[in-house]
Design an enzyme around this catalytic site. Structure first.
Site, PDB file in Angstrom:
ATOM      1  N   GLU A 199       1.526  -4.719  -5.133  1.00 50.00           N
ATOM      2  CA  GLU A 199       0.321  -5.521  -4.988  1.00 50.00           C
ATOM      3  C   GLU A 199      -0.700  -5.091  -6.039  1.00 50.00           C
ATOM      4  O   GLU A 199      -0.873  -3.901  -6.298  1.00 50.00           O
ATOM      5  CB  GLU A 199      -0.244  -5.336  -3.579  1.00 50.00           C
ATOM      6  CG  GLU A 199      -1.400  -6.254  -3.276  1.00 50.00           C
ATOM      7  CD  GLU A 199      -1.843  -6.160  -1.826  1.00 50.00           C
ATOM      8  OE1 GLU A 199      -3.044  -6.320  -1.577  1.00 50.00           O
ATOM      9  OE2 GLU A 199      -0.989  -5.929  -0.952  1.00 50.00           O
ATOM     10  N   CYS A 226       0.858  -1.178   0.000  1.00 48.54           N
ATOM     11  CA  CYS A 226       0.000   0.000   0.000  1.00 48.54           C
ATOM     12  C   CYS A 226       0.894   1.228   0.000  1.00 48.54           C
ATOM     13  O   CYS A 226       1.931   1.249   0.662  1.00 48.54           O
ATOM     14  CB  CYS A 226      -0.882  -0.020   1.248  1.00 48.54           C
ATOM     15  SG  CYS A 226      -1.952   1.410   1.387  1.00 48.54           S
TER      16      CYS A 226
END
Length: 164
Positions: A57, A23
């Protein structure tokens, strides 16, 4: 005066998928100042210390996709330009594996980036990078700056050792 939080990122200690960043966030008042680019570069410097190729991700947000594509473009294009400028023609080739080892980018990210830049060719299940100096310089002119630079010598970090 002093230190201020401008953003943050999270990294899994162990990622089976090979993610080097889970993140990323740059606070709104600090966006468009190069801090997001810094965090992305920093995550790849950590991957280099780990001696592992990594990738963010997935799925990426629209802004994340823009930031990563710009980072991959810039890093790979500058590398290809320096390889193409080597004096000995026999030294002007590099494999996808070698690009991955130098940058810590996953080979899939390298291939998709070069495909997007129209710099990749396939012949008999082999992948070739087409390094046209005019095309490389054109794409570099569109990349923008690298943002706030990361000094890898200032990173004091020990990777997590995973024992399954």
């Amino acid at each position: 005066q002093g230190y201020h939080v401008v953003g943050y990122f999270s990294k899994e200690k162990y990622s089976e998928a090979g993610y080097n960043l889970a993140c990323i966030l740059t606070l709104p008042q600090h966006q468009r100042k190069g801090y997001g680019k810094f965090i992305i570069s920093f995550s790849y410097e950590l991957s280099k210390i780990e001696k592992k190729a990594g990738s963010p991700e997935k799925p990426l947000s629209d802004l994340g996709k823009e930031a990563y594509h710009s980072h991959w473009n810039r890093e790979l294009l500058h590398m290809l330009r320096s390889i193409g400028a080597r004096p000995n023609p026999e030294d002007r080739s590099i494999s996808m594996q070698e690009l991955s080892e130098i940058t810590s980018f996953k080979k899939e990210d390298i291939e998709s980036t070069l495909k997007r830049l129209q710099m990749i060719q396939y012949h008999k299940s082999q992948v070739y990078v087409k390094v046209d100096p005019t095309l490389v310089n054109y794409h570099i002119s569109k990349c923008g700056s690298a943002g706030v630079p990361v000094d890898p010598t200032k990173i004091h970090w020990t990777p997590h050792v995973f024992n399954p």
